[in-house]
Design a protein around this motif. Structure first.
Motif, PDB file in Angstrom:
ATOM      1  N   VAL A 132       0.841  -1.210   0.000  1.00 35.02           N
ATOM      2  CA  VAL A 132       0.000   0.000   0.000  1.00 35.02           C
ATOM      3  C   VAL A 132       0.870   1.252   0.000  1.00 35.02           C
ATOM      4  CG1 VAL A 132      -1.628   1.357   1.387  1.00 35.02           C
ATOM      5  CG2 VAL A 132      -2.010  -1.104   1.052  1.00 35.02           C
ATOM      6  N   LEU A 133       1.918   1.255   0.815  1.00 34.12           N
ATOM      7  CA  LEU A 133       2.804   2.417   0.878  1.00 34.12           C
ATOM      8  C   LEU A 133       3.495   2.640  -0.473  1.00 34.12           C
ATOM      9  CD1 LEU A 133       4.105   4.712   2.422  1.00 34.12           C
ATOM     10  CD2 LEU A 133       5.752   3.077   3.387  1.00 34.12           C
ATOM     11  N   TYR A 134       3.946   1.573  -1.097  1.00 37.51           N
ATOM     12  CA  TYR A 134       4.554   1.691  -2.425  1.00 37.51           C
ATOM     13  C   TYR A 134       3.546   2.271  -3.415  1.00 37.51           C
ATOM     14  CZ  TYR A 134       7.146   0.348  -6.646  1.00 37.51           C
ATOM     15  OH  TYR A 134       7.822   0.354  -7.860  1.00 37.51           O
ATOM     16  N   VAL A 157       6.622 -12.103  -5.803  1.00 38.54           N
ATOM     17  CA  VAL A 157       6.486 -11.826  -4.371  1.00 38.54           C
ATOM     18  C   VAL A 157       7.559 -12.563  -3.576  1.00 38.54           C
ATOM     19  CG1 VAL A 157       5.002 -12.207  -2.368  1.00 38.54           C
ATOM     20  CG2 VAL A 157       4.036 -11.264  -4.476  1.00 38.54           C
ATOM     21  N   LEU A 158       7.766 -13.839  -3.897  1.00 39.98           N
ATOM     22  CA  LEU A 158       8.748 -14.631  -3.155  1.00 39.98           C
ATOM     23  C   LEU A 158      10.169 -14.109  -3.368  1.00 39.98           C
ATOM     24  CD1 LEU A 158       7.232 -18.163  -3.799  1.00 39.98           C
ATOM     25  CD2 LEU A 158       7.364 -16.985  -1.600  1.00 39.98           C
ATOM     26  N   ALA A 159      10.419 -13.506  -4.530  1.00 40.08           N
ATOM     27  CA  ALA A 159      11.728 -12.902  -4.771  1.00 40.08           C
ATOM     28  C   ALA A 159      11.874 -11.614  -3.962  1.00 40.08           C
ATOM     29  CB  ALA A 159      11.913 -12.608  -6.253  1.00 40.08           C
ATOM     30  N   GLY A 160      10.757 -10.915  -3.753  1.00 42.88           N
ATOM     31  CA  GLY A 160      10.755  -9.715  -2.920  1.00 42.88           C
ATOM     32  C   GLY A 160      11.532  -8.544  -3.502  1.00 42.88           C
ATOM     33  N   THR A 161      11.722  -8.530  -4.817  1.00 44.28           N
ATOM     34  CA  THR A 161      12.468  -7.445  -5.446  1.00 44.28           C
ATOM     35  C   THR A 161      11.574  -6.217  -5.614  1.00 44.28           C
ATOM     36  OG1 THR A 161      13.830  -9.035  -6.655  1.00 44.28           O
ATOM     37  CG2 THR A 161      13.826  -6.766  -7.464  1.00 44.28           C
ATOM     38  N   VAL A 162      12.011  -5.101  -5.093  1.00 45.92           N
ATOM     39  CA  VAL A 162      11.234  -3.857  -5.148  1.00 45.92           C
ATOM     40  C   VAL A 162      11.992  -2.843  -6.003  1.00 45.92           C
ATOM     41  CG1 VAL A 162      10.205  -1.991  -3.818  1.00 45.92           C
ATOM     42  CG2 VAL A 162      10.232  -4.303  -2.888  1.00 45.92           C
ATOM     43  N   HIS A 163      11.390  -2.439  -7.100  1.00 41.12           N
ATOM     44  CA  HIS A 163      12.024  -1.475  -8.002  1.00 41.12           C
ATOM     45  C   HIS A 163      11.545  -0.073  -7.685  1.00 41.12           C
ATOM     46  CE1 HIS A 163      13.517   0.478 -11.578  1.00 41.12           C
ATOM     47  NE2 HIS A 163      12.296   0.877 -11.893  1.00 41.12           N
ATOM     48  N   SER A 171      11.976  10.545  -0.523  1.00 39.44           N
ATOM     49  CA  SER A 171      13.213  10.457   0.252  1.00 39.44           C
ATOM     50  C   SER A 171      13.696   9.016   0.376  1.00 39.44           C
ATOM     51  CB  SER A 171      12.988  11.029   1.656  1.00 39.44           C
ATOM     52  OG  SER A 171      12.112  10.183   2.401  1.00 39.44           O
ATOM     53  N   GLN A 172      14.987   8.887   0.644  1.00 39.95           N
ATOM     54  CA  GLN A 172      15.567   7.562   0.855  1.00 39.95           C
ATOM     55  C   GLN A 172      14.972   6.912   2.099  1.00 39.95           C
ATOM     56  OE1 GLN A 172      17.729   5.961  -1.298  1.00 39.95           O
ATOM     57  NE2 GLN A 172      17.166   4.224  -0.014  1.00 39.95           N
ATOM     58  N   ASP A 173      14.668   7.688   3.125  1.00 37.90           N
ATOM     59  CA  ASP A 173      14.078   7.136   4.349  1.00 37.90           C
ATOM     60  C   ASP A 173      12.735   6.459   4.052  1.00 37.90           C
ATOM     61  OD1 ASP A 173      16.187   7.963   5.881  1.00 37.90           O
ATOM     62  OD2 ASP A 173      15.187   9.761   6.639  1.00 37.90           O
ATOM     63  N   LEU A 174      11.928   7.074   3.187  1.00 38.14           N
ATOM     64  CA  LEU A 174      10.637   6.480   2.843  1.00 38.14           C
ATOM     65  C   LEU A 174      10.833   5.200   2.049  1.00 38.14           C
ATOM     66  CD1 LEU A 174       7.583   6.658   2.954  1.00 38.14           C
ATOM     67  CD2 LEU A 174       7.641   8.172   0.956  1.00 38.14           C
ATOM     68  N   MET A 175      11.775   5.207   1.116  1.00 35.30           N
ATOM     69  CA  MET A 175      12.048   3.989   0.339  1.00 35.30           C
ATOM     70  C   MET A 175      12.584   2.877   1.244  1.00 35.30           C
ATOM     71  SD  MET A 175      11.019   4.834  -2.654  1.00 35.30           S
ATOM     72  CE  MET A 175       9.811   5.806  -1.721  1.00 35.30           C
ATOM     73  N   ASP A 176      13.401   3.250   2.224  1.00 39.78           N
ATOM     74  CA  ASP A 176      13.928   2.253   3.162  1.00 39.78           C
ATOM     75  C   ASP A 176      12.796   1.632   3.984  1.00 39.78           C
ATOM     76  OD1 ASP A 176      16.483   2.719   2.256  1.00 39.78           O
ATOM     77  OD2 ASP A 176      17.051   4.011   3.941  1.00 39.78           O
ATOM     78  N   LEU A 177      11.800   2.437   4.349  1.00 35.92           N
ATOM     79  CA  LEU A 177      10.661   1.900   5.106  1.00 35.92           C
ATOM     80  C   LEU A 177       9.877   0.909   4.251  1.00 35.92           C
ATOM     81  CD1 LEU A 177       8.834   1.763   7.558  1.00 35.92           C
ATOM     82  CD2 LEU A 177       7.639   3.807   6.715  1.00 35.92           C
ATOM     83  N   GLU A 194       6.119  -0.761  15.713  1.00 38.26           N
ATOM     84  CA  GLU A 194       7.390  -0.307  15.149  1.00 38.26           C
ATOM     85  C   GLU A 194       7.166   0.458  13.849  1.00 38.26           C
ATOM     86  OE1 GLU A 194      10.557  -3.548  15.354  1.00 38.26           O
ATOM     87  OE2 GLU A 194       8.710  -4.676  15.748  1.00 38.26           O
ATOM     88  N   VAL A 195       6.192   0.012  13.058  1.00 41.96           N
ATOM     89  CA  VAL A 195       5.878   0.697  11.802  1.00 41.96           C
ATOM     90  C   VAL A 195       5.420   2.122  12.093  1.00 41.96           C
ATOM     91  CG1 VAL A 195       4.416   0.711   9.740  1.00 41.96           C
ATOM     92  CG2 VAL A 195       5.295  -1.463  10.645  1.00 41.96           C
TER      93      VAL A 195
END
Length: 222
Positions: A132-134, A157-163, A171-177, A194-195
């Motif tokens: 959802v955030l993506y 999904v199982l690979a979990g690769t996020v482009h 920001s990088q912080d948002l992408m890291d989250l 924690e989220v």
């Protein structure tokens, strides 16, 4: 009779579809505001007794109220969050339920292949929140492209690769989250508290660019 409120703003999916056609990203501050509100709804589920999981969190299941606040809907997939597949038969039953009720581009990896002895918990929703955030940033789940191409969503999904697109305004912080939420191993994903802590830290940074917040129509007065 069950009376529900009428929310004329449509769904978050509707809003993002319009923005996708115009290539008009939400400001990061608006992404964080909307996501924080969705997370608060999820926290109410996860911190109930017993803990509940929605199991089908996606942008099409988030309505927008007249003031632009998100409202989680479609609770038919909700169930007790913590369940152990004690036998192969129970595992197959759980997997069939997930296949029926959980949309593939937002479905957690552990729900695609449930084995006997496997334990599920509320962090299945954390994966969906990552999708959802993506989508709030880039209009759709990171795994919808595989679905649109006719490729295996499960393998993606199982690979979990996020482009992250090269023209990302975030920001990088948002992408890291996002990447933290989309951790393939459920045991390594954060819990909702924690989220929310991470989201509040992002919100504390203030406005972070973009071109306009969500504005929903006012209700008709007769």
């Amino acid at each position: 009779m069950l009376l529900l409120p009428y929310l004329p703003g449509g769904t978050l999916h509707d809003e993002l579809s319009v923005r996708a056609a115009e290539r008009r990203h939400l400001p990061e501050s608006e992404v964080v505001r909307l996501f924080a509100a969705v997370c608060e709804g999820v926290r109410a589920m996860h911190e109930s007794r017993p803990a509940l999981a929605h199991r089908d969190l996606k942008t099409a299941n988030v309505l927008l109220s007249t003031d632009g606040s998100p409202v989680i809907m479609d609770l038919g997939s909700m169930a007790e969050a913590r369940v152990t597949a004690e036998t192969g038969a129970v595992a197959r039953h759980l997997q069939d339920l997930c296949a029926e009720r959980c949309s593939m581009p937002y479905r957690a990896p552990e729900l695609f292949n449930i084995q006997a002895g496997h334990t599920l918990d509320e962090r299945t929703d954390i994966w969906s929140l990552g999708c959802v955030l993506y989508a709030l940033c880039f209009f759709k789940s990171p795994f919808e492209a595989a679905h649109e191409r006719g490729d295996s969503v499960a393998l993606a999904v199982l690979a979990g690769t996020v482009h992250v697109p090269d023209d990302s305004p975030y920001s990088q912080d948002l992408m890291d989250l996002i990447r933290r939420l989309l951790t393939v191993s459920a045991a390594d994903r954060p819990f909702i508290g924690e989220v929310l802590d991470a989201v509040k830290a992002l919100a504390a940074r203030g406005d972070m660019g973009g071109d306009g917040a969500i504005h929903t129509p006012q209700p008709l007065v007769t």
